[in-house]
Design an enzyme around this catalytic site. Structure first.
Site, PDB file in Angstrom:
ATOM      1  N   ARG A  27      -6.971  -3.795  -4.091  1.00 32.62           N
ATOM      2  CA  ARG A  27      -8.109  -2.434  -4.661  1.00 32.62           C
ATOM      3  C   ARG A  27      -7.168  -0.719  -4.735  1.00 32.62           C
ATOM      4  O   ARG A  27      -8.091   0.225  -5.687  1.00 32.62           O
ATOM      5  CB  ARG A  27      -9.057  -2.626  -3.405  1.00 32.62           C
ATOM      6  CG  ARG A  27     -10.058  -4.067  -3.829  1.00 32.62           C
ATOM      7  CD  ARG A  27     -11.301  -4.095  -4.956  1.00 32.62           C
ATOM      8  NE  ARG A  27     -11.195  -5.199  -5.219  1.00 32.62           N
ATOM      9  CZ  ARG A  27     -12.458  -5.714  -4.270  1.00 32.62           C
ATOM     10  NH1 ARG A  27     -13.387  -4.729  -3.352  1.00 32.62           N
ATOM     11  NH2 ARG A  27     -12.985  -6.680  -4.550  1.00 32.62           N
ATOM     12  N   ARG A  28      -6.421  -0.493  -4.447  1.00 36.48           N
ATOM     13  CA  ARG A  28      -5.590   0.573  -4.308  1.00 36.48           C
ATOM     14  C   ARG A  28      -4.385   0.385  -5.105  1.00 36.48           C
ATOM     15  O   ARG A  28      -3.334  -0.378  -4.715  1.00 36.48           O
ATOM     16  CB  ARG A  28      -5.231   0.907  -2.711  1.00 36.48           C
ATOM     17  CG  ARG A  28      -4.430   2.243  -2.515  1.00 36.48           C
ATOM     18  CD  ARG A  28      -5.023   2.653  -0.880  1.00 36.48           C
ATOM     19  NE  ARG A  28      -4.137   2.063  -0.690  1.00 36.48           N
ATOM     20  CZ  ARG A  28      -3.169   2.197  -0.083  1.00 36.48           C
ATOM     21  NH1 ARG A  28      -2.306   2.664  -0.979  1.00 36.48           N
ATOM     22  NH2 ARG A  28      -1.929   1.424   0.432  1.00 36.48           N
ATOM     23  N   LYS A  77      -6.921 -21.857  15.077  1.00 37.56           N
ATOM     24  CA  LYS A  77      -5.759 -22.106  14.990  1.00 37.56           C
ATOM     25  C   LYS A  77      -5.813 -23.176  16.140  1.00 37.56           C
ATOM     26  O   LYS A  77      -5.243 -24.931  15.063  1.00 37.56           O
ATOM     27  CB  LYS A  77      -4.283 -21.284  15.759  1.00 37.56           C
ATOM     28  CG  LYS A  77      -4.892 -19.442  15.385  1.00 37.56           C
ATOM     29  CD  LYS A  77      -3.589 -19.043  15.569  1.00 37.56           C
ATOM     30  CE  LYS A  77      -3.725 -17.943  15.512  1.00 37.56           C
ATOM     31  NZ  LYS A  77      -2.819 -16.817  16.092  1.00 37.56           N
TER      32      LYS A  77
END
Length: 447
Positions: A46-47, A203
């Site tokens: 997004r950047r 996990k």
């Protein structure tokens, strides 16, 4: 067949950047090992990043990147369980293999994701989702494929291990060490997932399914955090020859002749283990998984459980496996990947419906800290209740008073079913001579 394998990376945070760096640093080595050029063609971010190779497309439309025609393998490292799931399902639908480090997503939605991948004849690889750079998924699915796993126990959250190590080695309080862990970046601003055991439970759900060939069942993992552990308990444990570790256990129980008690224990909790046990020496932010299997016996896998380098290493190990599948010269149909190791190590239609045992059915030893008035007969009353409950005592330690007229009594028991211990503790707490709630910490000899 093109000699290039094209990658898309969804997310350019710590791990995504680590993957880019690893490929750039070890490009020649990767080609020597795979026989293929491995190229990052696109990143979903997004950047915009000025430090990324200008030949790599940076796309803010992550869905478009996940389905790009110029991509063979999609690497998802954005985290979370909403957008990440949509992206992975979209990539699978468009015929892309997927590599992910997203343990929460797989623990909660893995059954659906893996079935969708099977349907679309692609693979979802997830070595980086458990224990960072330790290749425990590959070990469990491949190296131990001929073994029957009886149990496994793991330090699978580095933050919790760091906190317990600092408390023991330096006599620091839980809150003090947690603050430092946050400053060092080991713990998030909201540390709940780490200190309450949720991260470890994600996990453990994955490890247990691979170990026993069962569907993923995260919602059935018993989960207990370390926020209630005090220096007092850490020191008493040391005095008795034990250390407290925050562990995840997956244990196969045969029921000892009672089919209703047969099943699998999935539990995350603080645990006293012997000081000379292999796991007891794993300190700091390290992770470790101890596996007991037949006929091999106990094996320990230890290393960095987090960080850009460790996680990127695991991500690229999965990428290399998929590159070799894509480059197989023995398959008449290069799109047929049915020979790849099954997602959960067992053929999908061979997964077992072995039940997950409830908390009250679990069997462990116990450390009990009982605070009582210093009066005659107190110890006799406590030991009588334990004996009447069918609980065998292994050791007793009576300490000097911390408050005037009150003494702490420390008791270690042999393994007992949780429901029996619950009843015994309730009866002990009802004694007029008991001044506080009984502190209990589970104990395991790892034998």
């Amino acid at each position: 067949m093109s000699n290039s394998i094209k990658l898309a990376i969804l997310g350019l945070g710590t791990v995504g950047t680590g993957v880019v760096d690893l490929i750039n640093d070890n490009l020649d080595e990767l080609k020597r090992r795979s026989g293929r050029d491995i190229i990052i063609t696109e990143v979903g971010t997004r950047r915009h990043r000025d430090d990324i190779d200008p030949n790599i497309v940076q796309n803010s439309d992550l869905m478009a990147t996940a389905a790009s025609d110029d991509v063979d393998i999609v690497i998802e490292v954005i985290g979370g369980t909403t957008l990440a799931k949509d992206l992975i399902m979209h990539a699978i639908k468009n015929g892309k293999h997927v590599v992910t480090a997203n343990k929460a997503l797989l623990a909660e939605h893995g059954n659906e994701i893996f079935a969708f991948a099977e349907e679309h004849n692609v693979h979802v690889a997830y070595e980086a989702a458990v224990a960072g750079g330790i290749p425990i998924i590959k070990v469990m699915r491949e190296a131990l494929a001929a073994n029957k796993v009886e149990w496994l126990a793991g330090i699978i959250n580095g933050t919790g291990n760091f906190i317990m190590t600092e408390m023991r080695d330096k006599g620091r309080s839980f809150d003090d060490v947690l603050s430092e862990a946050q400053e060092l970046g080991y713990a998030e601003a909201d540390p709940t997932f780490d200190v309450e055991g949720i991260d470890a439970a994600h996990k453990l759900a994955l490890l247990a399914s691979i170990a026993f060939g069962t569907p993923l069942q995260f919602d059935k993992v018993y989960c207990e955090g370390i926020t209630g552990i005090t220096l007092q308990d850490v020191n008493y444990a040391e005095e008795l020859g034990y250390r407290i570790k925050h562990l995840g256990f997956a244990v196969r129980r045969d029921g000892a002749g009672n089919d209703s008690d047969a099943g699998i224990e999935l539990r995350v909790h603080p645990t006293l283990i012997p000081q000379d046990a292999l796991l007891a020496s794993v300190n700091g932010v390290k992770n470790a998984v101890l596996v007991n299997s037949h006929p091999l016996g106990q094996t320990l896998y230890c290393g960095d459980g987090a960080g850009a380098g460790a996680t990127a290493s695991a991500v690229m190990a999965d990428v290399m496996d998929l590159v070799r599948v894509l480059g197989s010269k023995n398959s008449a149909d290069q799109n047929n990947h049915g020979h790849h190791v099954p997602h959960l190590a067992f053929i999908p239609d061979q997964l077992s419906d072995t039940p997950i045992l409830r908390a009250e059915q679990m069997t462990t030893g116990y450390y009990l800290r009982v605070h009582a008035y210093d009066s005659p007969g107190v110890l006799a009353d406590i030991t009588r209740i334990l004996s009447d409950s069918g609980i065998n005592i292994d050791a007793i330690l009576q300490k000097p008073a911390h408050k005037v007229g009150q003494v702490p009594i420390i008791i270690l028991t042999l393994p007992v079913v949780e429901s029996q211990m619950n009843l015994a503790i309730k009866e002990i707490e009802e004694l007029d001579t008991i001044t506080d709630k009984v502190v209990r910490i589970r104990l395991d000899e790892l034998a």
